[in-house]
Design an enzyme around this catalytic site. Structure first.
Site, PDB file in Angstrom:
ATOM      1  N   ARG A 103       0.811  -1.191   0.106  1.00  0.00           N
ATOM      2  CA  ARG A 103       0.095   0.082   0.278  1.00  0.00           C
ATOM      3  C   ARG A 103       0.951   1.191   0.084  1.00  0.00           C
ATOM      4  O   ARG A 103       2.123   1.265   0.515  1.00  0.00           O
ATOM      5  CB  ARG A 103      -0.849   0.095   1.215  1.00  0.00           C
ATOM      6  CG  ARG A 103      -1.708   1.258   1.354  1.00  0.00           C
ATOM      7  CD  ARG A 103      -2.736   1.255   2.598  1.00  0.00           C
ATOM      8  NE  ARG A 103      -2.171   1.432   3.915  1.00  0.00           N
ATOM      9  CZ  ARG A 103      -2.721   1.766   4.808  1.00  0.00           C
ATOM     10  NH1 ARG A 103      -3.918   1.480   5.031  1.00  0.00           N
ATOM     11  NH2 ARG A 103      -1.993   1.986   5.977  1.00  0.00           N
ATOM     12  N   CYS A 105      -0.001   5.432   0.820  1.00  0.00           N
ATOM     13  CA  CYS A 105      -0.987   6.332   1.229  1.00  0.00           C
ATOM     14  C   CYS A 105      -0.433   7.755   1.239  1.00  0.00           C
ATOM     15  O   CYS A 105       0.887   8.071   1.840  1.00  0.00           O
ATOM     16  CB  CYS A 105      -1.426   5.875   2.751  1.00  0.00           C
ATOM     17  SG  CYS A 105      -2.627   7.015   3.585  1.00  0.00           S
TER      18      CYS A 105
END
Length: 125
Positions: A103, A105
């Site tokens: 991920r 972010c």
């Protein structure tokens, strides 16, 4: 390889010149999903509900592509305020289990419709 357009009415329609998702080979790429309820067009003001709706929209696109959220290998999360990070993670953990997808972010200045979050994913088909 042929690009296959993924489209479903269970997620908000594209508001520009892009597809909800593209399947190519063994991968599915979703466009960024903002937290618009496809049935009503409404957006909650609560960041947890916005996160949940964005992920439900992604789930619907993946299902339309013949895959599931369990097959997500990479997510990119765009948030308006990094102070919402803990609340977003709480809801995110309802959708993803170990081994978690990779991920990124990032905090951004502004998102479409002035929402608090937008999420895109790459999944195995």
């Amino acid at each position: 390889m042929e690009k296959i357009v993924i489209s479903t009415d269970k997620a908000p329609g594209a508001i520009g010149p892009y597809s909800q998702g593209i399947k190519i080979g063994e991968l599915v790429y979703t466009s960024g999903q903002i937290p618009v309820d496809p049935a009503t067009g409404n957006v909650s003001s609560d960041v947890k509900e916005q996160t949940r709706q964005s992920l439900n929209n992604i789930k619907a696109i993946l299902e339309a592509a013949g895959t599931t959220i369990d097959k997500v290998v990479k997510t990119t999360v765009f948030i308006k305020d990094m102070n919402d990070f803990a609340n977003i993670n709480e809801v995110y953990a309802e959708f993803f289990t170990q081994p978690y997808p990779s991920r990124s972010c990032v905090e951004v200045a502004r998102l479409p419709k002035d929402v608090k979050i937008e999420i895109e994913v790459i999944a195995l088909a």
